[in-house]
Design a protein around this motif. Structure first.
Motif, PDB file in Angstrom:
ATOM      1  N   ALA A  65     -47.142 -43.776 -24.582  1.00 60.60           N
ATOM      2  CA  ALA A  65     -47.370 -43.238 -23.235  1.00 60.60           C
ATOM      3  C   ALA A  65     -46.077 -42.767 -22.594  1.00 60.60           C
ATOM      4  CB  ALA A  65     -48.029 -44.300 -22.359  1.00 60.60           C
ATOM      5  N   TRP A  66     -44.940 -43.304 -23.035  1.00 63.25           N
ATOM      6  CA  TRP A  66     -43.635 -42.844 -22.573  1.00 63.25           C
ATOM      7  C   TRP A  66     -42.911 -42.069 -23.659  1.00 63.25           C
ATOM      8  CZ3 TRP A  66     -40.725 -41.619 -18.658  1.00 63.25           C
ATOM      9  CH2 TRP A  66     -39.335 -41.564 -18.783  1.00 63.25           C
ATOM     10  N   ARG A  67     -42.775 -42.701 -24.816  1.00 59.33           N
ATOM     11  CA  ARG A  67     -41.991 -42.105 -25.890  1.00 59.33           C
ATOM     12  C   ARG A  67     -42.588 -40.780 -26.355  1.00 59.33           C
ATOM     13  NH1 ARG A  67     -38.002 -44.441 -29.078  1.00 59.33           N
ATOM     14  NH2 ARG A  67     -37.554 -43.329 -31.012  1.00 59.33           N
ATOM     15  N   GLY A  68     -43.893 -40.637 -26.255  1.00 65.11           N
ATOM     16  CA  GLY A  68     -44.547 -39.420 -26.726  1.00 65.11           C
ATOM     17  C   GLY A  68     -44.624 -38.293 -25.714  1.00 65.11           C
ATOM     18  N   LEU A  69     -44.085 -38.520 -24.522  1.00 63.45           N
ATOM     19  CA  LEU A  69     -44.140 -37.466 -23.512  1.00 63.45           C
ATOM     20  C   LEU A  69     -43.272 -36.282 -23.916  1.00 63.45           C
ATOM     21  CD1 LEU A  69     -43.878 -39.432 -20.146  1.00 63.45           C
ATOM     22  CD2 LEU A  69     -45.919 -38.363 -21.108  1.00 63.45           C
ATOM     23  N   LYS A  70     -43.763 -35.102 -23.599  1.00 61.69           N
ATOM     24  CA  LYS A  70     -42.946 -33.907 -23.775  1.00 61.69           C
ATOM     25  C   LYS A  70     -41.883 -33.876 -22.672  1.00 61.69           C
ATOM     26  CE  LYS A  70     -46.536 -31.164 -26.031  1.00 61.69           C
ATOM     27  NZ  LYS A  70     -47.457 -32.318 -26.206  1.00 61.69           N
ATOM     28  N   PRO A  71     -40.770 -33.173 -22.918  1.00 60.46           N
ATOM     29  CA  PRO A  71     -39.683 -33.187 -21.928  1.00 60.46           C
ATOM     30  C   PRO A  71     -40.136 -32.810 -20.521  1.00 60.46           C
ATOM     31  CG  PRO A  71     -38.888 -32.264 -23.980  1.00 60.46           C
ATOM     32  CD  PRO A  71     -40.364 -32.486 -24.157  1.00 60.46           C
ATOM     33  N   HIS A  72     -40.955 -31.782 -20.379  1.00 57.43           N
ATOM     34  CA  HIS A  72     -41.352 -31.381 -19.025  1.00 57.43           C
ATOM     35  C   HIS A  72     -42.231 -32.444 -18.372  1.00 57.43           C
ATOM     36  CE1 HIS A  72     -44.961 -30.050 -21.229  1.00 57.43           C
ATOM     37  NE2 HIS A  72     -45.581 -30.091 -20.064  1.00 57.43           N
ATOM     38  N   GLU A  73     -42.900 -33.261 -19.172  1.00 60.45           N
ATOM     39  CA  GLU A  73     -43.711 -34.342 -18.613  1.00 60.45           C
ATOM     40  C   GLU A  73     -42.822 -35.486 -18.122  1.00 60.45           C
ATOM     41  OE1 GLU A  73     -47.753 -33.683 -21.294  1.00 60.45           O
ATOM     42  OE2 GLU A  73     -46.103 -34.878 -22.119  1.00 60.45           O
ATOM     43  N   ARG A  74     -41.756 -35.782 -18.852  1.00 58.88           N
ATOM     44  CA  ARG A  74     -40.802 -36.783 -18.353  1.00 58.88           C
ATOM     45  C   ARG A  74     -40.115 -36.288 -17.085  1.00 58.88           C
ATOM     46  NH1 ARG A  74     -39.071 -37.562 -23.685  1.00 58.88           N
ATOM     47  NH2 ARG A  74     -37.025 -36.606 -23.311  1.00 58.88           N
ATOM     48  N   ALA A  75     -39.877 -34.987 -17.024  1.00 52.22           N
ATOM     49  CA  ALA A  75     -39.191 -34.428 -15.853  1.00 52.22           C
ATOM     50  C   ALA A  75     -39.940 -34.719 -14.563  1.00 52.22           C
ATOM     51  CB  ALA A  75     -39.004 -32.925 -16.034  1.00 52.22           C
ATOM     52  N   ARG A  76     -41.275 -34.792 -14.637  1.00 57.95           N
ATOM     53  CA  ARG A  76     -42.057 -35.029 -13.420  1.00 57.95           C
ATOM     54  C   ARG A  76     -41.691 -36.359 -12.772  1.00 57.95           C
ATOM     55  NH1 ARG A  76     -47.652 -33.353 -16.394  1.00 57.95           N
ATOM     56  NH2 ARG A  76     -47.329 -31.091 -16.438  1.00 57.95           N
ATOM     57  N   PHE A  77     -41.372 -37.369 -13.582  1.00 53.96           N
ATOM     58  CA  PHE A  77     -40.981 -38.653 -13.018  1.00 53.96           C
ATOM     59  C   PHE A  77     -39.641 -38.550 -12.298  1.00 53.96           C
ATOM     60  CE2 PHE A  77     -43.870 -39.991 -16.480  1.00 53.96           C
ATOM     61  CZ  PHE A  77     -44.726 -40.800 -15.759  1.00 53.96           C
ATOM     62  N   LEU A  78     -38.709 -37.793 -12.866  1.00 56.36           N
ATOM     63  CA  LEU A  78     -37.416 -37.638 -12.212  1.00 56.36           C
ATOM     64  C   LEU A  78     -37.553 -36.888 -10.896  1.00 56.36           C
ATOM     65  CD1 LEU A  78     -36.666 -38.265 -15.282  1.00 56.36           C
ATOM     66  CD2 LEU A  78     -34.459 -37.256 -14.691  1.00 56.36           C
ATOM     67  N   TYR A  79     -38.409 -35.863 -10.879  1.00 54.75           N
ATOM     68  CA  TYR A  79     -38.645 -35.139  -9.619  1.00 54.75           C
ATOM     69  C   TYR A  79     -39.278 -36.058  -8.573  1.00 54.75           C
ATOM     70  CZ  TYR A  79     -37.936 -30.874 -12.410  1.00 54.75           C
ATOM     71  OH  TYR A  79     -37.425 -29.898 -13.231  1.00 54.75           O
ATOM     72  N   ALA A  80     -40.189 -36.916  -9.004  1.00 51.77           N
ATOM     73  CA  ALA A  80     -40.848 -37.831  -8.068  1.00 51.77           C
ATOM     74  C   ALA A  80     -39.855 -38.832  -7.491  1.00 51.77           C
ATOM     75  CB  ALA A  80     -41.997 -38.558  -8.765  1.00 51.77           C
ATOM     76  N   ILE A  81     -38.933 -39.315  -8.321  1.00 54.88           N
ATOM     77  CA  ILE A  81     -37.897 -40.226  -7.821  1.00 54.88           C
ATOM     78  C   ILE A  81     -37.001 -39.501  -6.818  1.00 54.88           C
ATOM     79  CG2 ILE A  81     -35.880 -41.603  -8.462  1.00 54.88           C
ATOM     80  CD1 ILE A  81     -37.301 -42.059 -11.200  1.00 54.88           C
ATOM     81  N   ALA A  82     -36.628 -38.264  -7.133  1.00 55.78           N
ATOM     82  CA  ALA A  82     -35.812 -37.483  -6.199  1.00 55.78           C
ATOM     83  C   ALA A  82     -36.532 -37.308  -4.867  1.00 55.78           C
ATOM     84  CB  ALA A  82     -35.482 -36.118  -6.811  1.00 55.78           C
ATOM     85  N   VAL A 197     -38.342 -46.063  -7.423  1.00 51.50           N
ATOM     86  CA  VAL A 197     -38.694 -45.754  -8.812  1.00 51.50           C
ATOM     87  C   VAL A 197     -40.102 -46.244  -9.119  1.00 51.50           C
ATOM     88  CG1 VAL A 197     -38.135 -46.312 -11.215  1.00 51.50           C
ATOM     89  CG2 VAL A 197     -36.308 -45.695  -9.625  1.00 51.50           C
ATOM     90  N   GLU A 198     -40.426 -47.439  -8.648  1.00 47.43           N
ATOM     91  CA  GLU A 198     -41.771 -47.983  -8.876  1.00 47.43           C
ATOM     92  C   GLU A 198     -42.827 -47.103  -8.216  1.00 47.43           C
ATOM     93  OE1 GLU A 198     -43.856 -52.357  -8.521  1.00 47.43           O
ATOM     94  OE2 GLU A 198     -42.717 -51.629  -6.788  1.00 47.43           O
ATOM     95  N   GLU A 199     -42.582 -46.693  -6.976  1.00 44.99           N
ATOM     96  CA  GLU A 199     -43.550 -45.866  -6.262  1.00 44.99           C
ATOM     97  C   GLU A 199     -43.690 -44.475  -6.879  1.00 44.99           C
ATOM     98  OE1 GLU A 199     -42.414 -45.884  -2.170  1.00 44.99           O
ATOM     99  OE2 GLU A 199     -43.097 -47.957  -1.839  1.00 44.99           O
ATOM    100  N   ALA A 200     -42.662 -44.036  -7.605  1.00 47.52           N
ATOM    101  CA  ALA A 200     -42.732 -42.740  -8.288  1.00 47.52           C
ATOM    102  C   ALA A 200     -43.639 -42.789  -9.511  1.00 47.52           C
ATOM    103  CB  ALA A 200     -41.339 -42.280  -8.690  1.00 47.52           C
ATOM    104  N   GLY A 201     -44.067 -43.987  -9.909  1.00 51.44           N
ATOM    105  CA  GLY A 201     -45.014 -44.112 -11.004  1.00 51.44           C
ATOM    106  C   GLY A 201     -44.413 -44.248 -12.382  1.00 51.44           C
ATOM    107  N   LEU A 202     -43.105 -44.509 -12.467  1.00 57.33           N
ATOM    108  CA  LEU A 202     -42.498 -44.694 -13.784  1.00 57.33           C
ATOM    109  C   LEU A 202     -43.196 -45.851 -14.490  1.00 57.33           C
ATOM    110  CD1 LEU A 202     -39.972 -43.543 -15.404  1.00 57.33           C
ATOM    111  CD2 LEU A 202     -38.856 -45.688 -14.746  1.00 57.33           C
ATOM    112  N   PRO A 203     -43.570 -45.683 -15.759  1.00 53.26           N
ATOM    113  CA  PRO A 203     -44.269 -46.766 -16.462  1.00 53.26           C
ATOM    114  C   PRO A 203     -43.523 -48.093 -16.372  1.00 53.26           C
ATOM    115  CG  PRO A 203     -44.377 -44.761 -17.757  1.00 53.26           C
ATOM    116  CD  PRO A 203     -43.485 -44.465 -16.587  1.00 53.26           C
ATOM    117  N   LYS A 204     -44.291 -49.153 -16.151  1.00 54.62           N
ATOM    118  CA  LYS A 204     -43.724 -50.482 -15.939  1.00 54.62           C
ATOM    119  C   LYS A 204     -42.920 -50.939 -17.154  1.00 54.62           C
ATOM    120  CE  LYS A 204     -46.174 -53.371 -13.639  1.00 54.62           C
ATOM    121  NZ  LYS A 204     -47.177 -54.380 -13.182  1.00 54.62           N
ATOM    122  N   GLY A 205     -41.771 -51.513 -16.874  1.00 51.84           N
ATOM    123  CA  GLY A 205     -40.916 -52.040 -17.928  1.00 51.84           C
ATOM    124  C   GLY A 205     -39.733 -51.161 -18.268  1.00 51.84           C
ATOM    125  N   LEU A 206     -39.809 -49.885 -17.889  1.00 47.50           N
ATOM    126  CA  LEU A 206     -38.747 -48.955 -18.261  1.00 47.50           C
ATOM    127  C   LEU A 206     -37.489 -49.100 -17.409  1.00 47.50           C
ATOM    128  CD1 LEU A 206     -40.782 -45.689 -18.892  1.00 47.50           C
ATOM    129  CD2 LEU A 206     -39.559 -47.046 -20.603  1.00 47.50           C
TER     130      LEU A 206
END
Length: 502
Positions: A65-82, A197-206
């Motif tokens: 669910a994390w490791r298999g994300l495409k780069p643009h999908e991971r980017a969404r979490f960084l934008y949400a944190i910003a 970071v938690e409210e941005a929805g980053l998968p728990k544990g990361l």
């Protein structure tokens, strides 16, 4: 005076692998150094807390669910944190000012910088290509980049949220899990970042935030076999010890360490522009900056004109409460650190230094309970004095004359550190020559302490190793893997007759 009474501080629970838990380590007391009041008493992370965070990080980072994300999908979490940081800038600024004593204007800027860092590395993810390398045989050759796994980030107390983001954002962008150890003097703003970071929805544990003693949680993060990389910002002695520990497990590290940066004023410099830049370079952040321009070299032909003007301007700087919008120099981070800076000035006096201004805590009721120290300018010692060799990390500037380019290059380089430098001149070819000749990671010309997340940063000599920021900043948290794909579909000729005989 800014009214911060409606801002509640984090409750002191730690973010351990995505769970809010009371730490089981030694007690940490966060104080407001402007008046000595207690912000929060909390328990830091113990070794057991760290082990639990690491176990959760291993599982989270390996999850498709994390490791298999495409780069643009991971980017969404960084934008949400910003987005989350930007939506909470006032709250973050107050928490960081309470934690460190910095002015609100600075802590707002640091929070904005942190948001920009997450947004930048989201964009890096969106635009990073892997490499199809030049074919030199009968195989298609390409190179891909994969996450290292678990990354430890160890950050200092002087600019926590910006330093945190500078390590967390590229490491998450690269697909890793991150365990952050903030300094015990400034744990609260990093815990606030964990909430965002938690409210941005980053998968728990990361992501975990584990303030605690370096000898316990710090050593665990460096020595644990599942930690694949450590990024450290702090003192040189600690950095050396960390590097030795990392060498035992052949683990890559980046080390951003101390500095004793030279600022050079040539006779053709614009005086007013230079004085403003020199003061900002050493006295902003109350001098608590690794890149502070703490050694000022002034060309001898203008020394007697320049130095009195600099001293007069320095005396006019507003020393005051962090929440006062007029304040330029606020309290120091802790009373212990203020006393350390004062001891350096006492030592400099014993070496023969003349105190041109400052050299003591300010008088007055508004200062009596806080960790304040006046902006200080010293003169009358040579470049071999201890005050010119060692990092003070406070609002202390040493002024020295020089004769020509060769002289100032030699004096600038005659130091164990090599983090930053500043040059003030109207002559760009001269600035280029001198800047290229100085052993340093950053050169500012007619400016100082300007930063861009797109531009690599790091030091030479005892100022560290490796670079952070920039597009390659994300690659530092990745492993490169090469592929060779056969294009001809024929047996290798080496097998020859042996293959035919079978």
């Amino acid at each position: 005076m800014y009214d911060a009474s409606n801002i509640t501080l984090p409750d002191g629970k730690l973010f351990v692998g995505g769970e809010w838990e009371t730490g089981t380590g030694a007690e940490i007391t966060s104080i407001f150094p402007a008046d000595g009041s207690v912000n929060r008493v909390l328990h830091g992370a113990s070794r057991a807390d760290g082990e639990r965070a690491i176990a959760r990080a291993i599982a989270a980072q390996a999850d498709p669910a994390w490791r298999g994300l495409k780069p643009h999908e991971r980017a969404r979490f960084l934008y949400a944190i910003a987005d989350g940081i930007e939506a909470n800038i006032d709250r973050i600024a107050v928490i960081q000012s309470r934690d460190t004593g910095k002015t609100l204007s600075e802590t707002r800027a640091l929070a904005g910088s942190a948001a920009g860092t997450f947004r930048y590395f989201g964009a890096v993810l969106e635009t990073s290509d892997e490499d199809l390398t030049v074919q030199r045989g009968n195989a298609l050759t390409l190179s891909v980049f994969e996450p290292l796994g678990l990354v430890a980030a160890i950050t200092p107390w002087n600019s926590p949220i910006a330093s945190d983001a500078q390590k967390i954002a590229p490491a998450l962008a690269a697909g890793n899990a991150v365990l952050l150890k903030p300094a015990s003097w400034s744990p609260l703003v990093s815990l606030e970042l964990a909430r965002i970071v938690e409210e941005a929805g980053l998968p728990k544990g990361l992501f975990s935030v584990l303030p605690g003693a370096g000898r316990e949680i710090g050593n665990l993060l460096v020595e644990h076999p599942d930690i694949a990389r450590v990024s450290f910002t702090g003192g040189t002695s600690t950095g050396r010890m960390l590097a030795r520990q990392a060498a035992e497990k052949l683990m890559p590290v980046s080390l951003e360490l101390g500095g004793k940066s030279p600022t050079i004023v040539f006779e053709d410099a614009d005086i007013n522009q230079t004085i403003a830049g020199v003061m900002f370079g050493v006295f902003s952040s109350t001098g608590q900056s690794c890149i502070a321009g703490a050694r000022l070299f002034v060309q001898r032909s203008i020394y007697d004109e320049f130095v009195p003007k600099l001293v007069a301007a320095t005396k006019r700087l507003k020393v005051g409460h962090p929440f006062d919008p007029a304040t330029q120099v606020a309290s120091m981070v802790h009373f212990e650190h203020r006393d350390s800076v004062a001891q350096y000035v006492t030592m400099a006096r014993a070496e023969g230094a003349e105190v041109l201004c400052g050299g003591e805590a300010p008088d007055g009721d508004e200062y009596k309970n806080g960790a304040y120290y006046l902006p200080t300018i010293l003169a009358g010692v040579g470049n071999d004095a201890r005050i010119c060799r060692e990092e003070v990390f406070g609002p202390v500037l040493v002024v020295l004359p020089f004769d020509d380019e060769a002289d100032v290059i030699a004096q600038s380089n005659d130091n164990d550190y090599g983090l930053a430098s500043g040059l003030w001149t109207r002559d760009f070819p001269k600035a280029w020559r001198v800047g290229r000749a100085i052993s340093t990671g950053t050169v500012w010309v007619n400016t100082y302490k300007q930063f861009s997340i797109s531009t690599p940063f790091g030091g030479e000599k005892d100022s560290g190793m490796g670079r952070e920021k920039g597009r390659e900043g994300m690659r530092a948290y990745m492993a490169q893997k090469s592929f060779y794909v056969d294009l001809i579909g024929a047996p290798h000729p080496w097998a020859g007759a042996a293959l035919e005989a079978s």
